[in-house]
Write an enzyme that holds these catalytic residues in place. Structure first.
Site, PDB file in Angstrom:
ATOM      1  N   ARG A  35       0.829  -1.207   0.000  1.00 13.17           N
ATOM      2  CA  ARG A  35       0.000   0.000   0.000  1.00 13.17           C
ATOM      3  C   ARG A  35       0.857   1.246   0.000  1.00 13.17           C
ATOM      4  O   ARG A  35       0.493   2.254  -0.618  1.00 13.17           O
ATOM      5  CB  ARG A  35      -0.975  -0.003   1.184  1.00 13.17           C
ATOM      6  CG  ARG A  35      -2.046   1.070   1.048  1.00 13.17           C
ATOM      7  CD  ARG A  35      -3.325   0.690   1.733  1.00 13.17           C
ATOM      8  NE  ARG A  35      -4.001  -0.419   1.097  1.00 13.17           N
ATOM      9  CZ  ARG A  35      -4.808  -0.303   0.036  1.00 13.17           C
ATOM     10  NH1 ARG A  35      -5.022   0.876  -0.528  1.00 13.17           N
ATOM     11  NH2 ARG A  35      -5.401  -1.362  -0.462  1.00 13.17           N
ATOM     12  N   HIS A  38       2.023   1.567  -3.540  1.00 15.93           N
ATOM     13  CA  HIS A  38       0.872   1.996  -4.336  1.00 15.93           C
ATOM     14  C   HIS A  38       0.627   3.494  -4.186  1.00 15.93           C
ATOM     15  O   HIS A  38       0.315   4.187  -5.161  1.00 15.93           O
ATOM     16  CB  HIS A  38      -0.360   1.205  -3.901  1.00 15.93           C
ATOM     17  CG  HIS A  38      -1.631   1.646  -4.523  1.00 15.93           C
ATOM     18  ND1 HIS A  38      -2.551   2.433  -3.860  1.00 15.93           N
ATOM     19  CD2 HIS A  38      -2.165   1.413  -5.753  1.00 15.93           C
ATOM     20  CE1 HIS A  38      -3.584   2.664  -4.647  1.00 15.93           C
ATOM     21  NE2 HIS A  38      -3.380   2.059  -5.794  1.00 15.93           N
TER      22      HIS A  38
END
Length: 202
Positions: A35, A38
């Site tokens: 994450r 990302h």
């Protein structure tokens, strides 16, 4: 209530995994690494981030049991959409040897006490101040950004022995700090049940 994942996010993670093998990371570490990458489109975070799976497991349990989440700036709060957060920067004042960010951390600690999750994504001085307090945190996500004090404050966090997510380099920021917390928020609650089952068997 399960989070609805937008097709663009699904495709983004699919592409990430074609460019980087994250399968060797344990579950929560993998969730945080992916994450954060990302959020920044920066694959180097895979080797820059530092965390411990055991500490993440305990933080995950505390978070989902309702432990307070404290942030250093509103930009971090804006990135954490599924949990109320505490940010005292608007109430803080700078003083001799004390930045507004550091004072905000003092005010937040007075409000929430021990056991909170602290998410520092902007100010190294906020992280430095946190390390002077007896916060007994569930987790410190220390990912401030900058050329002055950022890397040093994160090194001090790692040396403190507190349960933490940090990174070695000077990069970081509000988006990646929020992403690290969101990774724990979004991870399936079935993970906790699986972890409990694993402990019972061992």
């Amino acid at each position: 209530m399960n989070r609805v994942i937008h097709p663009i996010e699904q495709e983004s993670f699919r592409r990430l995994r074609t460019r980087l093998d994250t399968s060797h990371f344990p579950p929560l570490t993998r969730a945080v690494v992916e994450r954060v990458i990302h959020s920044a489109a920066d694959l180097d975070y895979a080797t820059d981030l530092v965390m411990d799976e055991g500490a993440l497991e305990k933080a995950y349990a505390a978070l989902h049991a309702g432990a307070p989440v404290v942030v250093d700036v509103e930009m971090v709060a804006a990135g954490i959409t599924r949990r109320e957060t505490v940010c005292r920067l608007k109430d803080a004042e700078a003083g001799p040897g004390l930045t507004r960010s550091a004072h905000a951390i003092r005010l937040a600690y007075e409000q929430v006490g021990p056991g909170a999750l602290w998410v520092i994504g902007n100010a190294p001085t906020a992280l430095e101040e946190l390390l002077t307090l007896d916060v007994s945190p569930a987790l410190v996500i220390g990912l401030p950004v900058g050329f002055v004090g950022a890397a040093e404050s994160k090194a001090a966090l790692r040396e403190s022995g507190l349960p933490a997510v940090s990174n070695v380099s000077e990069k970081g920021g509000s988006a990646v700090a929020a992403a690290a917390l969101n990774a724990l928020l979004y991870h399936p609650t079935s993970y906790a049940e699986a972890a409990e089952h694993s402990e019972e068997k061992s």
